[in-house]
Design a protein around this motif. Structure first.
Motif, PDB file in Angstrom:
ATOM      1  N   ILE A   3       0.664  -1.172   0.041  1.00  0.00           N
ATOM      2  CA  ILE A   3       0.153  -0.163  -0.014  1.00  0.00           C
ATOM      3  C   ILE A   3       0.936   1.158   0.074  1.00  0.00           C
ATOM      4  CG2 ILE A   3      -0.372   0.039   2.481  1.00  0.00           C
ATOM      5  CD1 ILE A   3      -2.977   1.184   0.012  1.00  0.00           C
ATOM      6  N   ASP A   4       1.960   1.178   0.471  1.00  0.00           N
ATOM      7  CA  ASP A   4       3.013   2.381   0.682  1.00  0.00           C
ATOM      8  C   ASP A   4       3.278   2.615  -0.611  1.00  0.00           C
ATOM      9  OD1 ASP A   4       2.192   2.581   3.475  1.00  0.00           O
ATOM     10  OD2 ASP A   4       4.235   1.541   4.141  1.00  0.00           O
ATOM     11  N   ALA A   5       3.782   1.787  -1.291  1.00  0.00           N
ATOM     12  CA  ALA A   5       4.468   1.636  -2.728  1.00  0.00           C
ATOM     13  C   ALA A   5       3.502   2.361  -3.406  1.00  0.00           C
ATOM     14  CB  ALA A   5       4.897   0.114  -3.166  1.00  0.00           C
ATOM     15  N   TYR A   6       2.228   1.916  -3.600  1.00  0.00           N
ATOM     16  CA  TYR A   6       0.986   2.270  -4.346  1.00  0.00           C
ATOM     17  C   TYR A   6       0.674   3.630  -4.167  1.00  0.00           C
ATOM     18  CZ  TYR A   6       0.712  -1.909  -7.331  1.00  0.00           C
ATOM     19  OH  TYR A   6       1.002  -3.111  -8.347  1.00  0.00           O
ATOM     20  N   THR A   7       0.815   4.091  -2.945  1.00  0.00           N
ATOM     21  CA  THR A   7       0.434   5.475  -2.382  1.00  0.00           C
ATOM     22  C   THR A   7       1.535   6.357  -2.889  1.00  0.00           C
ATOM     23  OG1 THR A   7      -0.890   4.478  -0.558  1.00  0.00           O
ATOM     24  CG2 THR A   7      -0.036   6.638  -0.407  1.00  0.00           C
ATOM     25  N   GLU A   8       2.630   5.688  -2.773  1.00  0.00           N
ATOM     26  CA  GLU A   8       3.912   6.711  -3.275  1.00  0.00           C
ATOM     27  C   GLU A   8       3.861   6.917  -4.964  1.00  0.00           C
ATOM     28  OE1 GLU A   8       8.544   6.700  -3.065  1.00  0.00           O
ATOM     29  OE2 GLU A   8       7.552   5.701  -1.375  1.00  0.00           O
ATOM     30  N   PHE A   9       3.459   5.674  -5.527  1.00  0.00           N
ATOM     31  CA  PHE A   9       3.200   5.968  -6.955  1.00  0.00           C
ATOM     32  C   PHE A   9       2.187   6.966  -7.416  1.00  0.00           C
ATOM     33  CE2 PHE A   9       1.164   4.411 -10.761  1.00  0.00           C
ATOM     34  CZ  PHE A   9       2.191   4.469 -11.901  1.00  0.00           C
ATOM     35  N   GLY A  44      -7.945   0.426  -2.614  1.00  0.00           N
ATOM     36  CA  GLY A  44      -8.661   1.535  -2.604  1.00  0.00           C
ATOM     37  C   GLY A  44      -8.220   2.964  -2.792  1.00  0.00           C
ATOM     38  N   LEU A  45      -7.294   2.793  -3.889  1.00  0.00           N
ATOM     39  CA  LEU A  45      -6.481   4.111  -4.326  1.00  0.00           C
ATOM     40  C   LEU A  45      -7.079   4.387  -5.831  1.00  0.00           C
ATOM     41  CD1 LEU A  45      -2.991   3.150  -3.520  1.00  0.00           C
ATOM     42  CD2 LEU A  45      -4.288   5.218  -2.593  1.00  0.00           C
ATOM     43  N   PRO A  46      -7.355   5.491  -6.076  1.00  0.00           N
ATOM     44  CA  PRO A  46      -7.830   5.913  -7.591  1.00  0.00           C
ATOM     45  C   PRO A  46      -6.803   5.683  -8.450  1.00  0.00           C
ATOM     46  CG  PRO A  46      -7.707   7.804  -6.284  1.00  0.00           C
ATOM     47  CD  PRO A  46      -7.449   6.709  -5.449  1.00  0.00           C
ATOM     48  N   PHE A  47      -7.001   5.291  -9.633  1.00  0.00           N
ATOM     49  CA  PHE A  47      -5.881   5.378 -10.699  1.00  0.00           C
ATOM     50  C   PHE A  47      -5.672   6.505 -11.225  1.00  0.00           C
ATOM     51  CE2 PHE A  47      -4.633   4.114 -14.979  1.00  0.00           C
ATOM     52  CZ  PHE A  47      -3.140   3.510 -14.650  1.00  0.00           C
ATOM     53  N   PRO A  48      -4.859   7.165 -10.919  1.00  0.00           N
ATOM     54  CA  PRO A  48      -4.547   8.821 -11.482  1.00  0.00           C
ATOM     55  C   PRO A  48      -4.107   8.903 -12.923  1.00  0.00           C
ATOM     56  CG  PRO A  48      -2.485   7.837 -10.795  1.00  0.00           C
ATOM     57  CD  PRO A  48      -3.492   6.833 -10.423  1.00  0.00           C
ATOM     58  N   ILE A  49      -4.241   8.044 -13.639  1.00  0.00           N
ATOM     59  CA  ILE A  49      -3.960   8.146 -15.058  1.00  0.00           C
ATOM     60  C   ILE A  49      -5.271   7.988 -16.085  1.00  0.00           C
ATOM     61  CG2 ILE A  49      -2.764   7.584 -17.118  1.00  0.00           C
ATOM     62  CD1 ILE A  49      -0.534   6.942 -15.128  1.00  0.00           C
ATOM     63  N   SER A  50      -5.794   8.774 -16.892  1.00  0.00           N
ATOM     64  CA  SER A  50      -6.784   8.876 -17.664  1.00  0.00           C
ATOM     65  C   SER A  50      -6.562   7.547 -18.592  1.00  0.00           C
ATOM     66  CB  SER A  50      -7.222  10.096 -18.570  1.00  0.00           C
ATOM     67  OG  SER A  50      -8.284  10.023 -19.555  1.00  0.00           O
ATOM     68  N   TYR A  51      -7.891   7.111 -19.002  1.00  0.00           N
ATOM     69  CA  TYR A  51      -7.845   5.885 -20.020  1.00  0.00           C
ATOM     70  C   TYR A  51      -7.319   6.577 -21.553  1.00  0.00           C
ATOM     71  CZ  TYR A  51     -11.999   8.010 -22.238  1.00  0.00           C
ATOM     72  OH  TYR A  51     -12.963   8.782 -23.101  1.00  0.00           O
ATOM     73  N   LYS A  52      -7.315   7.897 -21.643  1.00  0.00           N
ATOM     74  CA  LYS A  52      -6.985   8.496 -22.746  1.00  0.00           C
ATOM     75  C   LYS A  52      -5.410   8.504 -22.687  1.00  0.00           C
ATOM     76  CE  LYS A  52     -10.867  11.537 -23.256  1.00  0.00           C
ATOM     77  NZ  LYS A  52     -11.313  12.800 -22.864  1.00  0.00           N
ATOM     78  N   ASN A  53      -4.726   8.322 -21.901  1.00  0.00           N
ATOM     79  CA  ASN A  53      -3.218   8.686 -21.677  1.00  0.00           C
ATOM     80  C   ASN A  53      -2.691   7.299 -21.372  1.00  0.00           C
ATOM     81  OD1 ASN A  53      -3.866  11.223 -22.003  1.00  0.00           O
ATOM     82  ND2 ASN A  53      -3.081  11.746 -19.904  1.00  0.00           N
TER      83      ASN A  53
END
Length: 109
Positions: A3-9, A44-53
């Motif tokens: 979770i820390d790694a994905y939160t940092e990402f 429980g983290l949102p994916f921060p990159i739009s599908y367009k990208n």
């Protein structure tokens, strides 16, 4: 922890998005990006990159090889280095960054 790694990402991507349009490249349209997105959702983290990208490395490499009339194998040999260890996650990433950046730049020129 995972979770820390994905939160940092996530935080790193959000910070980059303040200055840049961020794209995520994966090897194929249904593997790398999907795995990261799915894991983030599980945590429980949102994916921060739009599908367009979301971008596909294989398509990019196919285009540059076609443009330059070389095989994918020949193209990838251009980026071999004795400093990189095959099948080491970090070294594989460095290798892929080199050939993706070169391919992208050769197509936009």
């Amino acid at each position: 922890s995972e979770i820390d790694a994905y939160t940092e990402f996530y935080n790193w991507i959000k910070e980059l998005q303040n200055k840049y349009s961020v794209h995520m490249f994966g090897n194929g349209i249904s593997f790398d990006v999907v795995k990261v997105k799915t894991k983030m959702e599980e945590l429980g983290l949102p994916f921060p990159i739009s599908y367009k990208n979301e971008r596909d490395v294989r398509t990019l490499i196919d285009l540059v090889c076609t443009k330059n009339n070389i095989s994918e194998k020949e193209y990838k040999k251009l980026f071999n280095s004795e400093d990189l260890v095959a099948h080491n996650g970090l070294d594989d990433c460095k290798y892929q960054i080199k050939y993706v950046v070169y391919a992208y730049n050769s197509l936009i020129k």
